[in-house]
Design a protein around this motif. Structure first.
Motif, PDB file in Angstrom:
ATOM      1  N   ARG A 101     -14.352  52.520  50.398  1.00 21.01           N
ATOM      2  CA  ARG A 101     -15.168  53.705  50.678  1.00 21.01           C
ATOM      3  C   ARG A 101     -16.040  53.491  51.914  1.00 21.01           C
ATOM      4  O   ARG A 101     -16.176  54.375  52.760  1.00 21.01           O
ATOM      5  N   TYR A 102     -16.629  52.303  52.006  1.00 18.82           N
ATOM      6  CA  TYR A 102     -17.553  52.037  53.114  1.00 18.82           C
ATOM      7  C   TYR A 102     -16.809  51.969  54.443  1.00 18.82           C
ATOM      8  O   TYR A 102     -17.353  52.352  55.487  1.00 18.82           O
ATOM      9  N   THR A 103     -15.577  51.491  54.410  1.00 20.41           N
ATOM     10  CA  THR A 103     -14.769  51.472  55.626  1.00 20.41           C
ATOM     11  C   THR A 103     -14.590  52.882  56.173  1.00 20.41           C
ATOM     12  O   THR A 103     -14.665  53.113  57.390  1.00 20.41           O
ATOM     13  N   GLU A 104     -14.371  53.855  55.283  1.00 20.28           N
ATOM     14  CA  GLU A 104     -14.247  55.250  55.705  1.00 20.28           C
ATOM     15  C   GLU A 104     -15.550  55.739  56.344  1.00 20.28           C
ATOM     16  O   GLU A 104     -15.528  56.467  57.339  1.00 20.28           O
ATOM     17  N   VAL A 105     -16.690  55.326  55.751  1.00 19.99           N
ATOM     18  CA  VAL A 105     -17.993  55.727  56.293  1.00 19.99           C
ATOM     19  C   VAL A 105     -18.194  55.125  57.683  1.00 19.99           C
ATOM     20  O   VAL A 105     -18.629  55.813  58.620  1.00 19.99           O
ATOM     21  N   ILE A 106     -17.881  53.857  57.837  1.00 19.08           N
ATOM     22  CA  ILE A 106     -18.026  53.194  59.137  1.00 19.08           C
ATOM     23  C   ILE A 106     -17.223  53.927  60.198  1.00 19.08           C
ATOM     24  O   ILE A 106     -17.712  54.211  61.302  1.00 19.08           O
ATOM     25  N   ARG A 107     -15.992  54.242  59.870  1.00 20.57           N
ATOM     26  CA  ARG A 107     -15.129  54.912  60.841  1.00 20.57           C
ATOM     27  C   ARG A 107     -15.661  56.297  61.206  1.00 20.57           C
ATOM     28  O   ARG A 107     -15.666  56.676  62.382  1.00 20.57           O
ATOM     29  N   GLU A 108     -16.133  57.043  60.223  1.00 19.58           N
ATOM     30  CA  GLU A 108     -16.633  58.386  60.497  1.00 19.58           C
ATOM     31  C   GLU A 108     -17.915  58.339  61.330  1.00 19.58           C
ATOM     32  O   GLU A 108     -18.071  59.101  62.295  1.00 19.58           O
ATOM     33  N   VAL A 109     -18.835  57.446  60.986  1.00 22.25           N
ATOM     34  CA  VAL A 109     -20.080  57.318  61.740  1.00 22.25           C
ATOM     35  C   VAL A 109     -19.788  56.875  63.178  1.00 22.25           C
ATOM     36  O   VAL A 109     -20.373  57.395  64.138  1.00 22.25           O
ATOM     37  N   THR A 110     -18.885  55.918  63.327  1.00 23.09           N
ATOM     38  CA  THR A 110     -18.544  55.431  64.661  1.00 23.09           C
ATOM     39  C   THR A 110     -17.908  56.535  65.496  1.00 23.09           C
ATOM     40  O   THR A 110     -18.188  56.668  66.702  1.00 23.09           O
ATOM     41  N   ARG A 111     -17.057  57.354  64.885  1.00 19.93           N
ATOM     42  CA  ARG A 111     -16.454  58.475  65.612  1.00 19.93           C
ATOM     43  C   ARG A 111     -17.520  59.444  66.116  1.00 19.93           C
ATOM     44  O   ARG A 111     -17.396  60.017  67.204  1.00 19.93           O
ATOM     45  N   ARG A 112     -18.570  59.614  65.334  1.00 20.49           N
ATOM     46  CA  ARG A 112     -19.637  60.547  65.720  1.00 20.49           C
ATOM     47  C   ARG A 112     -20.518  59.979  66.841  1.00 20.49           C
ATOM     48  O   ARG A 112     -21.337  60.697  67.406  1.00 20.49           O
ATOM     49  N   MET A 113     -20.372  58.683  67.122  1.00 25.72           N
ATOM     50  CA  MET A 113     -21.107  58.071  68.221  1.00 25.72           C
ATOM     51  C   MET A 113     -20.361  58.213  69.545  1.00 25.72           C
ATOM     52  O   MET A 113     -20.861  57.813  70.596  1.00 25.72           O
ATOM     53  N   LYS A 114     -19.160  58.787  69.487  1.00 27.18           N
ATOM     54  CA  LYS A 114     -18.372  58.963  70.697  1.00 27.18           C
ATOM     55  C   LYS A 114     -18.755  60.272  71.399  1.00 27.18           C
ATOM     56  O   LYS A 114     -19.264  61.189  70.755  1.00 27.18           O
ATOM     57  N   PRO A 115     -18.507  60.371  72.684  1.00 29.56           N
ATOM     58  CA  PRO A 115     -18.816  61.615  73.401  1.00 29.56           C
ATOM     59  C   PRO A 115     -17.997  62.770  72.849  1.00 29.56           C
ATOM     60  O   PRO A 115     -16.869  62.581  72.389  1.00 29.56           O
ATOM     61  N   ALA A 116     -18.551  63.962  72.904  1.00 29.56           N
ATOM     62  CA  ALA A 116     -17.829  65.145  72.470  1.00 29.56           C
ATOM     63  C   ALA A 116     -16.682  65.413  73.438  1.00 29.56           C
ATOM     64  O   ALA A 116     -16.826  65.271  74.656  1.00 29.56           O
ATOM     65  N   ALA A 117     -15.539  65.788  72.881  1.00 34.59           N
ATOM     66  CA  ALA A 117     -14.375  66.083  73.715  1.00 34.59           C
ATOM     67  C   ALA A 117     -14.607  67.380  74.492  1.00 34.59           C
ATOM     68  O   ALA A 117     -15.216  68.316  73.966  1.00 34.59           O
ATOM     69  N   PRO A 118     -14.173  67.452  75.742  1.00 37.02           N
ATOM     70  CA  PRO A 118     -14.321  68.688  76.526  1.00 37.02           C
ATOM     71  C   PRO A 118     -13.644  69.862  75.821  1.00 37.02           C
ATOM     72  O   PRO A 118     -12.670  69.673  75.100  1.00 37.02           O
ATOM     73  N   ALA A 119     -14.157  71.041  75.986  1.00 37.72           N
ATOM     74  CA  ALA A 119     -13.583  72.224  75.355  1.00 37.72           C
ATOM     75  C   ALA A 119     -12.116  72.366  75.734  1.00 37.72           C
ATOM     76  O   ALA A 119     -11.747  72.286  76.900  1.00 37.72           O
ATOM     77  N   GLY A 120     -11.281  72.532  74.713  1.00 36.44           N
ATOM     78  CA  GLY A 120      -9.850  72.724  74.945  1.00 36.44           C
ATOM     79  C   GLY A 120      -9.073  71.425  75.055  1.00 36.44           C
ATOM     80  O   GLY A 120      -7.842  71.442  75.064  1.00 36.44           O
ATOM     81  N   ALA A 121      -9.774  70.294  75.120  1.00 35.96           N
ATOM     82  CA  ALA A 121      -9.069  69.011  75.236  1.00 35.96           C
ATOM     83  C   ALA A 121      -8.666  68.527  73.866  1.00 35.96           C
ATOM     84  O   ALA A 121      -9.395  68.674  72.898  1.00 35.96           O
ATOM     85  N   ALA A 122      -7.511  67.938  73.758  1.00 34.70           N
ATOM     86  CA  ALA A 122      -7.044  67.389  72.482  1.00 34.70           C
ATOM     87  C   ALA A 122      -7.805  66.126  72.188  1.00 34.70           C
ATOM     88  O   ALA A 122      -7.972  65.259  73.054  1.00 34.70           O
ATOM     89  N   ARG A 123      -8.258  65.981  70.953  1.00 33.30           N
ATOM     90  CA  ARG A 123      -9.003  64.795  70.561  1.00 33.30           C
ATOM     91  C   ARG A 123      -8.046  63.654  70.260  1.00 33.30           C
ATOM     92  O   ARG A 123      -7.086  63.809  69.519  1.00 33.30           O
ATOM     93  N   SER A 124      -8.322  62.540  70.850  1.00 31.99           N
ATOM     94  CA  SER A 124      -7.495  61.362  70.620  1.00 31.99           C
ATOM     95  C   SER A 124      -7.788  60.772  69.256  1.00 31.99           C
ATOM     96  O   SER A 124      -8.920  60.777  68.784  1.00 31.99           O
ATOM     97  N   LYS A 125      -6.751  60.261  68.615  1.00 30.31           N
ATOM     98  CA  LYS A 125      -6.949  59.621  67.311  1.00 30.31           C
ATOM     99  C   LYS A 125      -7.613  58.271  67.468  1.00 30.31           C
ATOM    100  O   LYS A 125      -8.178  57.730  66.532  1.00 30.31           O
ATOM    101  N   ARG A 126      -7.491  57.708  68.639  1.00 31.30           N
ATOM    102  CA  ARG A 126      -8.085  56.402  68.894  1.00 31.30           C
ATOM    103  C   ARG A 126      -8.941  56.497  70.132  1.00 31.30           C
ATOM    104  O   ARG A 126      -8.580  57.133  71.124  1.00 31.30           O
ATOM    105  N   SER A 127     -10.089  55.853  70.110  1.00 28.20           N
ATOM    106  CA  SER A 127     -10.946  55.871  71.286  1.00 28.20           C
ATOM    107  C   SER A 127     -10.496  54.824  72.273  1.00 28.20           C
ATOM    108  O   SER A 127      -9.716  53.936  71.949  1.00 28.20           O
ATOM    109  N   ALA A 128     -11.019  54.915  73.484  1.00 29.44           N
ATOM    110  CA  ALA A 128     -10.768  53.873  74.471  1.00 29.44           C
ATOM    111  C   ALA A 128     -11.475  52.613  74.018  1.00 29.44           C
ATOM    112  O   ALA A 128     -12.485  52.665  73.333  1.00 29.44           O
ATOM    113  N   PRO A 129     -10.939  51.433  74.368  1.00 30.31           N
ATOM    114  CA  PRO A 129     -11.573  50.188  73.951  1.00 30.31           C
ATOM    115  C   PRO A 129     -12.959  50.032  74.552  1.00 30.31           C
ATOM    116  O   PRO A 129     -13.263  50.602  75.596  1.00 30.31           O
TER     117      PRO A 129
END
Length: 206
Positions: free
Chosen positions: A167-195
């Protein structure tokens, strides 16, 4: 070194006794003082050794933010002595200066610089102060293991249980995703962030 590490982990710097370390190591205080000078120097030598071990252990850690924090979280049980030493230190010194602070501060500065690089390449939101972003990541990986009783009371499961880790692994991933920049309008969101960077990941345990 093992005997001294166990003594400092179980009693903290102030509570650790050189004569007990010597007894555990099956040597005498004179020899310890000969090699290390005093208890402070011995502690600093242990800190340096443990930091080197951390760097080696985390050399193969993934650089993707989500995967990295999950990796760090799962690695914490193997660093239990270090965590205990840090908890003792917190009780003894609070917000004041601590032993081996210079070398540890240099290590943390490297982590902050990596966070700045992550912001430049778009892995982490650039609006976040890099040192605070790093602190948040440290907290996510360390807190459940440092305070297992609070973790158990809050969630009903202990950090050592698979149900909690899943369960906590899911929380870590979701919180970390929210720390990423917002995707530009109309841009497809990548499933993986840049390293985070092209360099190997470094441990974020303090």
């Amino acid at each position: 070194m093992c005997a001294a590490t166990n003594e400092f982990a179980s009693k903290g710097f102030d509570g650790a006794r050189v004569d007990m370390i010597a007894k555990r190591a099956k040597t005498n205080k004179r020899m310890l003082y000969h090699y290390f000078g005093d208890k402070k120097a011995l502690f600093e030598a242990i800190v340096g050794s443990m930091l080197s071990e951390h760097e080696q252990a985390f050399a193969a850690a993934p650089t993707d933010p989500e995967d990295m924090i999950v990796f760090q979280f799962n690695a914490c049980p193997s660093k239990s002595k270090w965590l205990r030493m840090m908890l003792w230190e917190s009780l003894a010194y609070g917000e004041g200066p601590v032993m081996a602070e210079r070398v540890r501060a240099e290590r943390m500065e490297k982590g902050i610089e990596r966070m700045r690089q992550a912001q430049k390449n778009g892995s982490i939101c650039g609006k976040l102060p890099p040192e605070h972003a790093l602190l948040a990541m440290m907290s996510m990986s360390v807190f459940p293991w440092a305070f297992p009783q609070i973790t158990r009371m809050l969630t009903g499961t202990a950090p050592s249980e698979k149900a909690f880790r899943d369960r906590y692994t899911e929380v870590i991933r979701e919180v970390t995703r929210r720390m990423k920049p917002a995707a530009p309008a109309g841009a497809a969101r990548s499933k993986r962030s840049a390293p985070l960077s092209s360099r190997k990941a470094e441990p974020i345990i303090p």
